[in-house]
Design a protein around this motif. Sequence first.
Motif, PDB file in Angstrom:
ATOM      1  N   GLY A   1     -13.974  -2.591  10.353  1.00 43.01           N
ATOM      2  CA  GLY A   1     -13.329  -1.405  10.867  1.00 43.01           C
ATOM      3  C   GLY A   1     -13.324  -0.288   9.853  1.00 43.01           C
ATOM      4  N   GLU A   2     -12.878   0.876  10.278  1.00 41.77           N
ATOM      5  CA  GLU A   2     -12.870   2.052   9.413  1.00 41.77           C
ATOM      6  C   GLU A   2     -11.570   2.194   8.639  1.00 41.77           C
ATOM      7  OE1 GLU A   2     -16.603   2.884   9.957  1.00 41.77           O
ATOM      8  OE2 GLU A   2     -15.338   4.280   8.852  1.00 41.77           O
ATOM      9  N   GLU A   3     -10.594   1.389   9.001  1.00 40.09           N
ATOM     10  CA  GLU A   3      -9.304   1.479   8.308  1.00 40.09           C
ATOM     11  C   GLU A   3      -8.901   0.090   7.829  1.00 40.09           C
ATOM     12  OE1 GLU A   3      -7.121   5.083  10.832  1.00 40.09           O
ATOM     13  OE2 GLU A   3      -6.551   3.006  11.165  1.00 40.09           O
ATOM     14  N   VAL A   4      -8.056   0.084   6.808  1.00 37.13           N
ATOM     15  CA  VAL A   4      -7.457  -1.168   6.359  1.00 37.13           C
ATOM     16  C   VAL A   4      -6.306  -1.485   7.308  1.00 37.13           C
ATOM     17  CG1 VAL A   4      -6.225  -2.325   4.498  1.00 37.13           C
ATOM     18  CG2 VAL A   4      -8.096  -0.729   3.968  1.00 37.13           C
ATOM     19  N   ALA A   5      -6.357  -2.640   7.914  1.00 39.34           N
ATOM     20  CA  ALA A   5      -5.361  -3.014   8.921  1.00 39.34           C
ATOM     21  C   ALA A   5      -4.438  -4.079   8.357  1.00 39.34           C
ATOM     22  CB  ALA A   5      -6.041  -3.529  10.180  1.00 39.34           C
ATOM     23  N   GLN A   6      -3.147  -3.773   8.330  1.00 38.01           N
ATOM     24  CA  GLN A   6      -2.157  -4.733   7.832  1.00 38.01           C
ATOM     25  C   GLN A   6      -1.227  -5.163   8.962  1.00 38.01           C
ATOM     26  OE1 GLN A   6      -1.203  -2.392   3.816  1.00 38.01           O
ATOM     27  NE2 GLN A   6      -0.303  -4.447   3.853  1.00 38.01           N
ATOM     28  N   THR A   7      -0.961  -6.456   9.000  1.00 37.65           N
ATOM     29  CA  THR A   7      -0.006  -6.986   9.973  1.00 37.65           C
ATOM     30  C   THR A   7       0.889  -8.013   9.294  1.00 37.65           C
ATOM     31  OG1 THR A   7      -1.621  -8.675  10.625  1.00 37.65           O
ATOM     32  CG2 THR A   7      -1.519  -6.661  11.964  1.00 37.65           C
ATOM     33  N   PRO A   8       2.127  -8.165   9.767  1.00 34.70           N
ATOM     34  CA  PRO A   8       2.808  -7.269  10.717  1.00 34.70           C
ATOM     35  C   PRO A   8       3.272  -5.994  10.014  1.00 34.70           C
ATOM     36  CG  PRO A   8       4.313  -8.951   9.944  1.00 34.70           C
ATOM     37  CD  PRO A   8       2.994  -9.251   9.287  1.00 34.70           C
ATOM     38  N   LYS A   9       3.801  -5.060  10.773  1.00 33.31           N
ATOM     39  CA  LYS A   9       4.349  -3.846  10.167  1.00 33.31           C
ATOM     40  C   LYS A   9       5.676  -4.140   9.492  1.00 33.31           C
ATOM     41  CE  LYS A   9       2.252  -0.390  13.176  1.00 33.31           C
ATOM     42  NZ  LYS A   9       2.484   0.715  14.120  1.00 33.31           N
ATOM     43  N   HIS A  10       6.466  -4.980  10.131  1.00 34.57           N
ATOM     44  CA  HIS A  10       7.778  -5.339   9.606  1.00 34.57           C
ATOM     45  C   HIS A  10       7.932  -6.853   9.667  1.00 34.57           C
ATOM     46  CE1 HIS A  10       9.102  -1.129   9.835  1.00 34.57           C
ATOM     47  NE2 HIS A  10       8.536  -1.099  11.021  1.00 34.57           N
ATOM     48  N   LEU A  11       8.623  -7.400   8.686  1.00 37.35           N
ATOM     49  CA  LEU A  11       8.845  -8.836   8.630  1.00 37.35           C
ATOM     50  C   LEU A  11      10.224  -9.070   8.035  1.00 37.35           C
ATOM     51  CD1 LEU A  11       7.382 -11.542   9.135  1.00 37.35           C
ATOM     52  CD2 LEU A  11       6.507 -11.409   6.807  1.00 37.35           C
ATOM     53  N   VAL A  12      11.040  -9.834   8.732  1.00 36.59           N
ATOM     54  CA  VAL A  12      12.381 -10.145   8.224  1.00 36.59           C
ATOM     55  C   VAL A  12      12.460 -11.651   8.017  1.00 36.59           C
ATOM     56  CG1 VAL A  12      14.860 -10.041   8.642  1.00 36.59           C
ATOM     57  CG2 VAL A  12      13.377  -8.191   9.462  1.00 36.59           C
ATOM     58  N   ASN A 107      -1.307   0.689   5.971  1.00 37.43           N
ATOM     59  CA  ASN A 107       0.008   1.298   6.166  1.00 37.43           C
ATOM     60  C   ASN A 107       1.154   0.433   5.661  1.00 37.43           C
ATOM     61  OD1 ASN A 107      -0.950   3.673   7.257  1.00 37.43           O
ATOM     62  ND2 ASN A 107      -0.909   2.909   9.350  1.00 37.43           N
ATOM     63  N   GLY A 108       0.825  -0.750   5.190  1.00 35.09           N
ATOM     64  CA  GLY A 108       1.847  -1.568   4.554  1.00 35.09           C
ATOM     65  C   GLY A 108       2.586  -2.489   5.504  1.00 35.09           C
ATOM     66  N   THR A 109       3.169  -3.528   4.928  1.00 28.69           N
ATOM     67  CA  THR A 109       4.089  -4.424   5.633  1.00 28.69           C
ATOM     68  C   THR A 109       5.427  -4.341   4.922  1.00 28.69           C
ATOM     69  OG1 THR A 109       2.405  -6.004   6.374  1.00 28.69           O
ATOM     70  CG2 THR A 109       4.667  -6.826   6.168  1.00 28.69           C
ATOM     71  N   ARG A 110       6.464  -3.993   5.681  1.00 23.37           N
ATOM     72  CA  ARG A 110       7.801  -3.930   5.087  1.00 23.37           C
ATOM     73  C   ARG A 110       8.463  -5.292   5.233  1.00 23.37           C
ATOM     74  NH1 ARG A 110      11.208  -0.097   3.456  1.00 23.37           N
ATOM     75  NH2 ARG A 110       9.857   1.561   4.247  1.00 23.37           N
ATOM     76  N   LEU A 111       8.688  -5.946   4.114  1.00 20.49           N
ATOM     77  CA  LEU A 111       9.354  -7.256   4.105  1.00 20.49           C
ATOM     78  C   LEU A 111      10.811  -7.068   3.728  1.00 20.49           C
ATOM     79  CD1 LEU A 111       9.379 -10.384   4.129  1.00 20.49           C
ATOM     80  CD2 LEU A 111       8.738 -10.291   1.712  1.00 20.49           C
ATOM     81  N   THR A 112      11.682  -7.565   4.580  1.00 22.85           N
ATOM     82  CA  THR A 112      13.115  -7.547   4.293  1.00 22.85           C
ATOM     83  C   THR A 112      13.601  -8.979   4.199  1.00 22.85           C
ATOM     84  OG1 THR A 112      13.373  -5.485   5.518  1.00 22.85           O
ATOM     85  CG2 THR A 112      15.376  -6.742   5.044  1.00 22.85           C
ATOM     86  N   VAL A 113      14.154  -9.331   3.074  1.00 20.12           N
ATOM     87  CA  VAL A 113      14.706 -10.673   2.872  1.00 20.12           C
ATOM     88  C   VAL A 113      16.219 -10.570   2.913  1.00 20.12           C
ATOM     89  CG1 VAL A 113      14.812 -12.689   1.364  1.00 20.12           C
ATOM     90  CG2 VAL A 113      12.717 -11.306   1.471  1.00 20.12           C
ATOM     91  N   THR A 114      16.825 -11.327   3.822  1.00 20.47           N
ATOM     92  CA  THR A 114      18.284 -11.213   4.018  1.00 20.47           C
ATOM     93  C   THR A 114      19.009 -12.450   3.486  1.00 20.47           C
ATOM     94  OG1 THR A 114      18.127 -12.206   6.209  1.00 20.47           O
ATOM     95  CG2 THR A 114      17.947  -9.804   6.059  1.00 20.47           C
TER      96      THR A 114
ATOM     97  N   HIS B  39       2.823   9.766   3.397  1.00 19.31           N
ATOM     98  CA  HIS B  39       3.802  10.234   4.372  1.00 19.31           C
ATOM     99  C   HIS B  39       4.772   9.093   4.663  1.00 19.31           C
ATOM    100  CE1 HIS B  39       2.020  14.170   5.223  1.00 19.31           C
ATOM    101  NE2 HIS B  39       0.861  13.576   5.039  1.00 19.31           N
ATOM    102  N   PRO B  40       5.963   9.396   5.153  1.00 20.14           N
ATOM    103  CA  PRO B  40       6.968   8.349   5.386  1.00 20.14           C
ATOM    104  C   PRO B  40       6.424   7.195   6.223  1.00 20.14           C
ATOM    105  CG  PRO B  40       7.932  10.512   5.663  1.00 20.14           C
ATOM    106  CD  PRO B  40       6.464  10.738   5.476  1.00 20.14           C
ATOM    107  N   ASN B  41       6.690   5.990   5.747  1.00 16.42           N
ATOM    108  CA  ASN B  41       6.294   4.760   6.449  1.00 16.42           C
ATOM    109  C   ASN B  41       4.784   4.626   6.628  1.00 16.42           C
ATOM    110  OD1 ASN B  41       9.047   3.985   6.857  1.00 16.42           O
ATOM    111  ND2 ASN B  41       9.147   5.533   8.463  1.00 16.42           N
ATOM    112  N   LYS B  42       4.052   5.267   5.756  1.00 16.62           N
ATOM    113  CA  LYS B  42       2.600   5.177   5.805  1.00 16.62           C
ATOM    114  C   LYS B  42       2.061   4.689   4.465  1.00 16.62           C
ATOM    115  CE  LYS B  42       1.809   7.026   9.916  1.00 16.62           C
ATOM    116  NZ  LYS B  42       1.141   6.278  11.005  1.00 16.62           N
ATOM    117  N   GLY B  43       0.783   4.309   4.471  1.00 18.62           N
ATOM    118  CA  GLY B  43       0.133   3.959   3.209  1.00 18.62           C
ATOM    119  C   GLY B  43      -0.316   5.202   2.478  1.00 18.62           C
TER     120      GLY B  43
END
Lengths: 114, 116
Positions: A1-12, A107-114, B39-43
């Motif tokens: 693909g043309e972009e770097v694809a990260q999954t998931p967007k959010h992870l708790v 676009n990153g994966t936001r990991l939240t550890v609770t 940008h916010p919430n972006k790479g």
Amino acid sequence: GEEVAQTPKHLVRGEGQKAKLYCAPIKGHSYVFWYQQVLKNEFKFLISFQNENVFDETGMPKERFSAKCLPNSPCSLEIQATKLEDSAVYFCASSLGTGYSPLHFGNGTRLTVT
Amino acid sequence: AQSVTQLDSHVSVSEGTPVLLRCNYSSSYSPSLFWYVQHPNKGLQLLLKYTSAATLVKGINGFEAEFKKSETSFHLTKPSAHMSDAAEYFCVVSGPPGGGADGLTFGKGTHLIIQP
């Protein structure tokens, strides 16, 4: 693909649970990098791959973190027994080479550890 | 060894006025230099790169940067700010090929605020 694809967007995850993050690099890019952004403006290098081989792992906390890039599969970053301080945004990037080639970030994966 | 210093943590300009984001570096090698925007919430998105060709580098969205070896600077400029330029900007210096990803050094970022 043309972009770097990260999954998931959010992870708790609860403290002590496992977390697994995925990254599909840009097609044709030989290098994959993982970074951890804990504080808003600080990027910590974790590990890089040249194809499926580890290129540089000087940033990896090896006791709980592991990563793989296998042929024909997304790359992965796994954290065993997550801790509160693992809460961060994890960025994957790919490039054609090292040094003079720019990195292309997901676009990153936001990991939240609770 | 290399380092990069972004001289301002925050910059505020009015829409339509020029933007200047300052970056100074030090490097034992002939470095490559990059500017990224987040940008916010972006790479991180690559704005432009310097790799020892022309010292004035033009990037996307009207941004440009000038490599000044004598001043060890790589400041980012734009003639006229737009509201959509509001974001975090990172200056990055890279070591030689084969240096590994820890050859990349990130600045601490400059938060650009655009006033209407």
